[in-house]
Design a protein around this motif. Structure first.
Motif: not given
Length: 577
Positions: A476-477, A482, A510, A513-515, A525-528, A541
């Motif tokens: 998991s990210p 996070c 890491k 990411r966009i949710y 999870d729609r991607g980074p 980050t």
């Protein structure tokens, strides 16, 4: 091309049908896995056997047994892979059956091709012998032709790729082209080899010539080794730990060379009289070597219990013993033709070998199940001390049968139905020390690990508690914590969540990411989120989290829009100067 006639279409038709099966294999697998294995075996075993039959396939007396054998192998394969009590077949069992299937198909095809096609004809050992060896060289020739074909395709595609033409590279190595071209070329090779009797005969003659040259040498090795045993004793053999495979290789090589010299059994005596007697004397060593291999494996079984490898070694040693005794009996008969009794025993032993191959892939003689039962039986009858019991091997080294035996043994210990109290205590300690499986070890580590730290910047959106559960998933990210920030990234009135892992920019990276909420109210999870100024796209980050906290961040419309084609959405990645 010499020798081509209209019967070539029969071979090409088989290759075409095989190509259809291979091309749609994934659909068969997705619809019904048992059907997939059955159809694949029909295509491979049935197609190749029919090609070996050649023109004899026109006759029903040859065709019907071949179809029956193909269906038998297909049904057996489907049963081995997908019988109800054995759905989780191990990789070892898959490999064992695939090897067994190859051997069964080879022996079965040899008998089928040598069987008299016309009524009233008598089955002859000469036909079986020649067909068994011809099949090897015919298939080898076809495989060589396929290899050369693929090499020429690679040369073709690479030549035009140098000119910037990618058409051949893309299409020659596509699934459809490979699935159809390879079986068709293989079929052409089978046709050509099947009609090149002179070439196949020369290859067979070269092999038999080598057998005639090497048989006296291996006979000398066997005799010298056997005569040395009374002076050295057998203890050194048992102490090596690898005596069984060496003895089996020696006995098997001598049997192979002996049959290569014997051939159909009708040729003149291959050696002078004194050398013939020496070879016959060496044949007496065959049962001795096989018996030593059998006893060597049996000692290991007595010391360490049965295992699949030891069971196979015992079975092969027993089979070698039968072949050796048959050869000794052929020598003892002193028939006018040298070793003529092999013409009777070889086919019988070959069929016996087929029966053994089938049985070891069934519960009757399944090596894994027998090994698991023997491990437990030795523990219960006292031959294995509980302190020395290998619970880890039983549980993880013997597949599903071992897991079931381990679970039953654990239940019997917990309910105090076996052994005495002291032995149960020792066995329980051994079973408690058994290493956990990967999934169990991972679950244990997750349970003991501290919960990841989740920090929200700003208000939490609806369903934010889902991120707590997602943070405990492997990879998991948020595995190491996070920062989460709810922000409307697509201006639709519904906030997305930007998840920024608490990892260093340089170590254990890491990316954020966009949710987004899906139709079922689940965060998906729609991607980074990438930093396109860098070739790697990695985001600092730490700096991103700092800017979000300080409010030094803004939503900016992209300068370049996306491109929508019929089936693609193209997103520009622009690096500003």
């Amino acid at each position: 091309m010499p020798g081509l006639n209209r019967f070539l279409g029969f071979y090409l038709l088989i290759g075409l049908l095989q190509g259809v099966v291979f091309n749609y294999a994934d659909r068969f697998f997705n619809s019904n896995q048992a059907l997939f294995t059955g159809v694949m075996v029909v295509a491979l075993v049935g197609g190749t056997t029919l090609q070996l039959l050649g023109e004899k396939a026109r006759q029903w007396r040859a065709l019907l047994p071949t179809l029956a054998f193909t269906l038998l192998m297909s049904g057996m394969t489907a049963w081995v892979f997908y019988r109800e009590e054995h759905l989780l077949i191990s990789r070892r069992e898959v490999d064992a059956w695939c090897l067994s299937l190859v051997l069964l198909s080879y022996i079965g095809a040899s008998f089928l091709c040598a069987w008299p096609a016309a009524k009233g004809q008598r089955w002859r050992y000469e036909n079986l012998f020649q067909q068994a060896w011809n099949s090897v060289f015919i298939v080898l020739y076809a495989l060589m032709l396929v290899g050369l074909f693929l090499l020429l395709l690679k040369l073709w595609s690479r030549l035009f790729l140098m000119l910037g033409i990618e058409f051949f590279e893309l299409h020659f190595w596509s699934q459809t082209f490979m699935c159809f071209s390879v079986p068709l070329v293989f079929a052409l090779g089978m046709y050509m080899a099947g009609r090149s009797e002179k070439v196949i005969g020369q290859m067979r003659g070269m092999l038999f010539g080598a057998c005639g040259l090497l048989l006296p040498l291996i006979a000398l090795i066997s005799v010298l080794f056997t005569l040395t045993l009374p002076f050295t004793g057998l203890d050194r053999i048992w102490a090596t730990g690898y005596s069984t495979p060496i003895l089996l290789v020696l006995a098997g090589a001598q049997l192979f060379l002996l049959n290569g010299v014997f051939q159909e059994g009708g040729q003149p005596r291959p050696y002078p009289k004194w050398l013939m007697r020496f070879v016959e004397f060496s044949v007496v060593c065959l049962p001795i070597l096989a018996a030593l291999a059998f006893y060597s494996s049996w000692l290991r079984v007595e010391q360490y219990a049965l295992s699949p490898q030891r069971f196979i070694a015992l079975a092969l040693a027993l089979l070698c013993s039968l072949y050796g005794l048959a050869a000794v009996w052929a020598v003892a008969l002193r028939s006018p033709a040298w070793l003529s009794n092999l013409r009777v025993t070889n086919p019988v032993l070959a069929l016996l070998f087929c029966v053994l191959l089938v049985l070891v892939n069934t519960p009757v003689l399944n090596p894994i199940r027998l090994s698991a039962d023997d491990q437990v039986r030795r523990l219960l009858d006292g031959r294995t001390n509980p302190e020395a019991f290998d619970a880890h091997y039983l549980r993880f080294g013997l597949g599903k049968a071992g897991e079931q035996a381990y679970a039953q043994l654990q239940m019997d210990v917990d309910q105090e139905r076996i052994l005495n109290p002291e032995s149960r205590r020792a066995l329980r300690e051994r079973m408690d020390d058994t290493s956990l499986s990967f999934d169990e070890q991972l679950a244990k580590e997750r349970a003991l690990a501290p919960k990841p730290e989740l920090e929200w910047i700003g208000p939490k959106p609806k369903g934010s508690e889902q991120f707590v559960d997602m943070s405990e998933i492997a990879d998991s990210p948020c595995e190491s914590g996070c920062v989460l920030w709810a922000v409307d990234l697509d201006a639709d009135g519904q906030s997305e969540v930007l998840v920024v892992p608490l990892t260093s920019f340089r170590n254990e990276y890491k990316g954020p990411r966009i949710y987004a909420l899906d139709e079922k109210g689940q965060w998906d999870d729609r991607g980074p989120l990438l930093w396109t100024q860098l070739p790697s796209g990695h985001v600092d980050t730490e700096m991103l989290i700092h800017d979000i906290r300080e409010g030094n961040i803004a939503l900016v419309k992209p300068r370049y829009r996306q491109l929508q084609t019929r089936d693609m959405l193209l997103t520009p990645v622009i690096r500003e100067p």
